[in-house]
Motif scaffolding. Structure first.
Motif, mmCIF file in Angstrom:
data_model
loop_
_atom_site.group_PDB
_atom_site.id
_atom_site.type_symbol
_atom_site.label_atom_id
_atom_site.label_comp_id
_atom_site.label_asym_id
_atom_site.label_seq_id
_atom_site.Cartn_x
_atom_site.Cartn_y
_atom_site.Cartn_z
ATOM 1 N N ASP A 29 6.492 10.333 -13.191
ATOM 2 C CA ASP A 29 5.557 10.190 -14.319
ATOM 3 C C ASP A 29 4.136 10.503 -13.808
ATOM 4 N N GLY A 36 -1.825 5.225 -11.036
ATOM 5 C CA GLY A 36 -1.276 4.315 -10.016
ATOM 6 C C GLY A 36 -1.803 4.616 -8.619
ATOM 7 N N ALA A 110 -7.319 7.302 14.488
ATOM 8 C CA ALA A 110 -6.950 7.485 13.075
ATOM 9 C C ALA A 110 -8.227 7.699 12.242
ATOM 10 N N TYR A 143 1.891 14.436 5.205
ATOM 11 C CA TYR A 143 3.031 13.507 5.293
ATOM 12 C C TYR A 143 4.357 14.238 5.120
ATOM 13 N N GLY A 149 4.238 9.777 0.783
ATOM 14 C CA GLY A 149 2.833 10.015 1.141
ATOM 15 C C GLY A 149 2.289 11.351 0.646
ATOM 16 N N SER A 201 0.995 -0.703 5.104
ATOM 17 C CA SER A 201 -0.351 -0.186 5.441
ATOM 18 C C SER A 201 -1.383 -0.654 4.411
ATOM 19 N N HIS A 233 -13.167 3.212 3.038
ATOM 20 C CA HIS A 233 -12.294 4.310 3.462
ATOM 21 C C HIS A 233 -11.341 4.568 2.284
ATOM 22 N N TYR A 277 -8.738 11.661 5.935
ATOM 23 C CA TYR A 277 -8.600 10.743 7.066
ATOM 24 C C TYR A 277 -9.988 10.266 7.508
ATOM 25 N N GLY A 305 -9.135 2.497 10.238
ATOM 26 C CA GLY A 305 -8.264 3.504 10.843
ATOM 27 C C GLY A 305 -6.961 2.840 11.252
ATOM 28 N N SER A 306 -5.862 3.364 10.749
ATOM 29 C CA SER A 306 -4.553 2.759 11.018
ATOM 30 C C SER A 306 -4.324 2.585 12.515
HETATM 31 P P1 HMG Z 1 4.988 4.659 -3.619
HETATM 32 O O1 HMG Z 1 6.074 3.784 -3.117
HETATM 33 O O2 HMG Z 1 5.370 6.018 -4.077
HETATM 34 O O3 HMG Z 1 4.211 4.073 -4.832
HETATM 35 O O4 HMG Z 1 3.905 4.775 -2.441
HETATM 36 P P2 HMG Z 1 4.307 2.631 -5.537
HETATM 37 O O5 HMG Z 1 5.661 2.432 -6.101
HETATM 38 O O6 HMG Z 1 3.740 1.554 -4.636
HETATM 39 O O7 HMG Z 1 3.309 2.909 -6.747
HETATM 40 C C1 HMG Z 1 1.970 3.155 -6.492
HETATM 41 C C2 HMG Z 1 1.172 2.544 -7.628
HETATM 42 O O8 HMG Z 1 1.450 3.286 -8.828
HETATM 43 C C3 HMG Z 1 1.551 1.090 -7.957
HETATM 44 O O9 HMG Z 1 0.353 0.434 -8.292
HETATM 45 C C4 HMG Z 1 2.432 1.233 -9.188
HETATM 46 O O10 HMG Z 1 2.427 0.073 -10.006
HETATM 47 C C5 HMG Z 1 1.753 2.387 -9.877
HETATM 48 P P3 HMG Z 1 -0.177 -0.782 -7.367
HETATM 49 O O11 HMG Z 1 0.841 -1.834 -7.411
HETATM 50 O O12 HMG Z 1 -0.289 -0.204 -5.958
HETATM 51 O O13 HMG Z 1 -1.490 -1.154 -7.959
HETATM 52 N N1 HMG Z 1 2.603 3.071 -10.865
HETATM 53 C C6 HMG Z 1 2.154 3.522 -12.061
HETATM 54 N N2 HMG Z 1 0.951 3.460 -12.644
HETATM 55 C C7 HMG Z 1 0.817 4.037 -13.885
HETATM 56 N N3 HMG Z 1 1.838 4.632 -14.537
HETATM 57 C C8 HMG Z 1 3.066 4.715 -13.991
HETATM 58 C C9 HMG Z 1 3.270 4.143 -12.694
HETATM 59 N N4 HMG Z 1 4.325 4.056 -11.861
HETATM 60 C C10 HMG Z 1 3.911 3.401 -10.754
HETATM 61 N N5 HMG Z 1 4.053 5.328 -14.636
HETATM 62 C C11 HMG Z 1 1.913 4.808 -1.132
HETATM 63 C C12 HMG Z 1 2.509 4.735 -2.546
HETATM 64 C C13 HMG Z 1 0.413 4.765 -1.212
HETATM 65 C C14 HMG Z 1 2.414 3.596 -0.318
HETATM 66 C C15 HMG Z 1 2.396 6.132 -0.467
HETATM 67 O O14 HMG Z 1 1.811 7.222 -1.140
HETATM 68 C C16 HMG Z 1 2.053 6.237 1.017
HETATM 69 O O15 HMG Z 1 2.806 5.809 1.878
HETATM 70 N N6 HMG Z 1 0.851 6.849 1.372
HETATM 71 C C17 HMG Z 1 0.424 7.016 2.765
HETATM 72 C C18 HMG Z 1 -0.070 5.713 3.394
HETATM 73 C C19 HMG Z 1 -1.447 5.296 2.887
HETATM 74 O O16 HMG Z 1 -2.201 6.067 2.344
HETATM 75 N N7 HMG Z 1 -1.805 4.014 3.125
HETATM 76 C C20 HMG Z 1 -3.125 3.513 2.767
HETATM 77 C C21 HMG Z 1 -3.582 2.360 3.672
HETATM 78 S S1 HMG Z 1 -3.559 2.865 5.398
HETATM 79 C C22 HMG Z 1 -4.989 3.870 5.558
HETATM 80 O O17 HMG Z 1 -5.838 3.866 4.727
HETATM 81 C C23 HMG Z 1 -5.087 4.740 6.782
HETATM 82 C C24 HMG Z 1 -4.743 6.216 6.555
HETATM 83 O O18 HMG Z 1 -5.806 6.863 5.913
HETATM 84 C C25 HMG Z 1 -4.402 6.877 7.897
HETATM 85 C C26 HMG Z 1 -5.406 6.786 9.034
HETATM 86 O O19 HMG Z 1 -6.073 5.780 9.277
HETATM 87 O O20 HMG Z 1 -5.458 7.770 9.792
HETATM 88 C C27 HMG Z 1 -3.514 6.378 5.684
#
Ligand code: HMG
Length: 384
Positions: A29, A36, A110, A143, A149, A201, A233, A277, A305-306
Motif C-alpha cells: 500500500d 508510515g 555508521a 539494503y 530496508g 534499530s 538523524h 547515512y 550512528g548504528s
Molecule cells: P517494515 O517492517 O517494512 O515496516 O520496516 P513496518 O511494518 O514497521 O511499518 C512501518 C510503518 O508504516 C509503521 O508505522 C506502520 O504502522 C506503518 P510505525 O509503527 O513505525 O509508526 N504502516 C502504514 N501507514 C499508513 N498506511 C499503511 C501502513 N502500513 C503500515 N497502509 C523499517 C520498516 C524502517 C524497519 C525498515 O524499512 C528497515 O529496516 N529500514 C532500515 C533500518 C533503519 O532505517 N533503521 C532506523 C534506525 S537505525 C539508524 O537510523 C541508523 C542508519 O541510518 C544506519 C547508520 O547509522 O549507518 C539506518
C-alpha cells in the motif's frame, strides 16, 4: 572564539525513483511508504558515482580558491568507502585541486562519522584560528532490492567548511554523547548492502535520544525552552517523528507544536532524497535553513550512528546564515532531477564495475566520475 559551520554544500545524484511507484512494484500500500515511512522519492546513483565522486561534487559547490588556500584539515565521514586502505579524502586532493599541506583522513562510525568530523574540526580551528577545516559526509545507503530496508535507501553528500566567525552555525560546544556495542545495523566488508534488525534499530535510536536528552538537561541545567528546533538523524522521516513524539505530553503543547512544525521543515529534502547515512542530519539542517530557520535560533542536534554512537549537541543559527548556503542551487539540483522507472533502477542496481572497466565520458552526467578501474585501482576524472 566563535567556531562553527561557515558554508554548506550538497550533492545528490540526478536520478530518482518515485516511492509510490516503488510501493506498487513491491505490492505494498503506497500509504505505508509515504505516511508510515514518510518518503516521497529516493536518489539513485549511477555506477560511475560513489562516495568519492559525490564528496567531490558537494565540496566543489562551495570551495573558493581562498577557502582552499586556508584549509588545514580535510575529514570525510563515510561508511561507503571504496578502499579499505586509502581514504576517500586522499582521492579528493586531485579532483578538488587542494594544496598538499593539509591533514586529511576518513572517519567511519555508521551515520555518526560526520559529527565526529565536525567536533574534530572544532578542536582543530580552536588551535589554528587562521585555518579552516572541510568536513564532508558522503554515502550510498543500500539494503537490497525487495528487502524491508529498500524504501529507506538514498545517496548524496553534504560538505561543510568549519572556521572561526562562521556565517551559518555557531557550535556551542555543549554536547553529550554515548556509545554501546549494539547489533542494530551492520555491513560486513564482503557486502555491498547493509543488514539491519529494523525494528530493533528503531528502538535503539529512540532510547539513545531519550538517554542523551536526560543527560543534556542534567549536565547543562537545560530545559526544552532553551531550544526552538530539534534536528534529528533522518534514516527515513518517520524515524525523527518517533523520537520527537517521546516529548509529547511531557512539554507544553505549544512548544511541542513549534518543534513539530520545525521538524517538518527540516525533513523536506530527506523526503525527496532518502537516507544519506552520515549526511542525513546535515541535510536536515540544510533543509531547515532553507525552509524555515530564523537567525539567533538555538538548535539541538541529535546525531546517531548504528553500532552505536549517539551525540546530542547545541548550536546557534547566525545572523548571515543565508549567505553561507546557495539555496537556489540546492533547489535547482533537487527540482531538475529525472525520474527513473523501477525496472531501470533494478537494472542499474545490479551493475558493479570490475577491474578493466573504462567508462565512456560521453555517457557521464555528473561533474566527477569513476573513469577507470586499472590494476584494481579506481581512477577518477572531472568532466570539463
Ligand atoms: P517494515 O517492517 O517494512 O515496516 O520496516 P513496518 O511494518 O514497521 O511499518 C512501518 C510503518 O508504516 C509503521 O508505522 C506502520 O504502522 C506503518 P510505525 O509503527 O513505525 O509508526 N504502516 C502504514 N501507514 C499508513 N498506511 C499503511 C501502513 N502500513 C503500515 N497502509 C523499517 C520498516 C524502517 C524497519 C525498515 O524499512 C528497515 O529496516 N529500514 C532500515 C533500518 C533503519 O532505517 N533503521 C532506523 C534506525 S537505525 C539508524 O537510523 C541508523 C542508519 O541510518 C544506519 C547508520 O547509522 O549507518 C539506518
Amino acid at each position: 572564539m566563535n567556531i562553527g559551520i561557515d558554508k554548506i554544500g550538497f550533492y545528490t545524484p540526478k536520478d530518482y525513483i518515485d516511492i509510490v511507484e516503488l510501493a506498487k512494484a513491491r505490492d505494498v500500500d503506497p500509504n505505508k511508504f509515504t505516511i508510515g515511512i514518510g518518503q516521497d522519492k529516493q536518489a539513485v546513483p549511477r555506477p560511475y558515482e560513489d562516495a568519492v565522486t559525490m564528496a567531490a561534487s558537494s565540496a566543489d559547490s562551495i570551495l573558493t580558491e581562498a577557502d582552499k588556500a586556508s584549509l588545514g584539515l580535510l575529514i570525510v565521514g563515510t561508511e561507503s568507502s571504496v578502499d579499505e586502505s586509502k581514504s576517500t579524502a586522499a582521492f579528493l586532493m586531485d579532483l578538488l585541486e587542494l594544496p598538499e599541506d593539509i591533514r586529511s583522513f576518513e572517519i567511519k562510525q555508521a551515520c555518526y562519522g560526520a559529527t565526529a568530523g565536525l567536533q574534530t574540526a572544532y578542536d582543530f580551528v580552536s588551535q589554528n584560528p587562521d585555518k579552516k577545516a572541510l568536513v564532508i559526509a558522503t554515502d550510498i545507503a543500500r539494503y537490497g532490492i525487495k528487502t524491508p530496508g529498500e524504501v529507506t535507501q538514498g545517496a548524496g553528500s553534504v560538505a561543510m567548511i568549519v572556521s572561526q566567525n562562521p556565517r551559518v552555525l555557531k557550535l556551542n560546544y555543549k554536547s553529550v554523547y554515548m556509545t554501546k556495542n549494539v547489533g542494530d545495523f551492520w555491513r560486513p566488508t564482503f557486502s555491498k548492502t547493509a543488514f539491519a534488525r529494523g525494528k530493533y534499530s528503531n528502538e535503539i535510536y529512540v532510547d539513545f535520544f531519550k538517554t542523551l536528552w536526560e543527560k543534556y538537561q542534567t549536565k547543562y541545567s537545560a530545559t526544552i525552552d532553551d531550544f526552538s528546533t530539534l534536528l534529528f538523524h533522518i534514516p527515513y522521516t518517520k524515524m525523527g517523528t518517533k523520537a520527537l513524539r517521546t516529548l509529547e505530553g511531557k512539554i507544553p503543547d505549544d512548544k511541542y507544536a513549534e518543534l513539530t512544525e520545525h521538524y517538518q521543515q527540516s525533513i523536506k529534502f530527506s523526503r525527496e532524497v532518502g537516507n544519506l547515512y552520515t549526511g542525513s542530519l546535515y541535510l536536515g539542517l540544510l533543509s531547515y535553513l532553507i525552509n524555515g530557520a530564523r537567525s539567533g535560533e538555538e538548535l539541538l542536534m541529535f546525531s546517531y550512528g548504528s553500532g552505536a554512537v549517539g551525540e546530542l549537541y547545541s548550536a546557534e543559527i547566525q545572523k548571515d546564515f543565508a549567505s553561507g548556503i546557495v539555496s537556489e542551487n540546492v533547489l535547482k539540483m533537487l527540482n531538475e532531477r529525472k525520474k527513473m522507472s523501477i525496472s531501470d533502477y533494478e537494472k542499474i542496481y545490479q551493475i558493479e564495475y570490475q577491474n578493466g572497466t573504462i567508462v565512456d565520458p560521453e555517457a557521464v552526467e555528473s561533474k566527477f566520475y569513476l573513469s577507470e578501474i586499472k590494476d584494481n585501482e579506481r581512477l577518477y576524472k572531472k568532466n570539463k
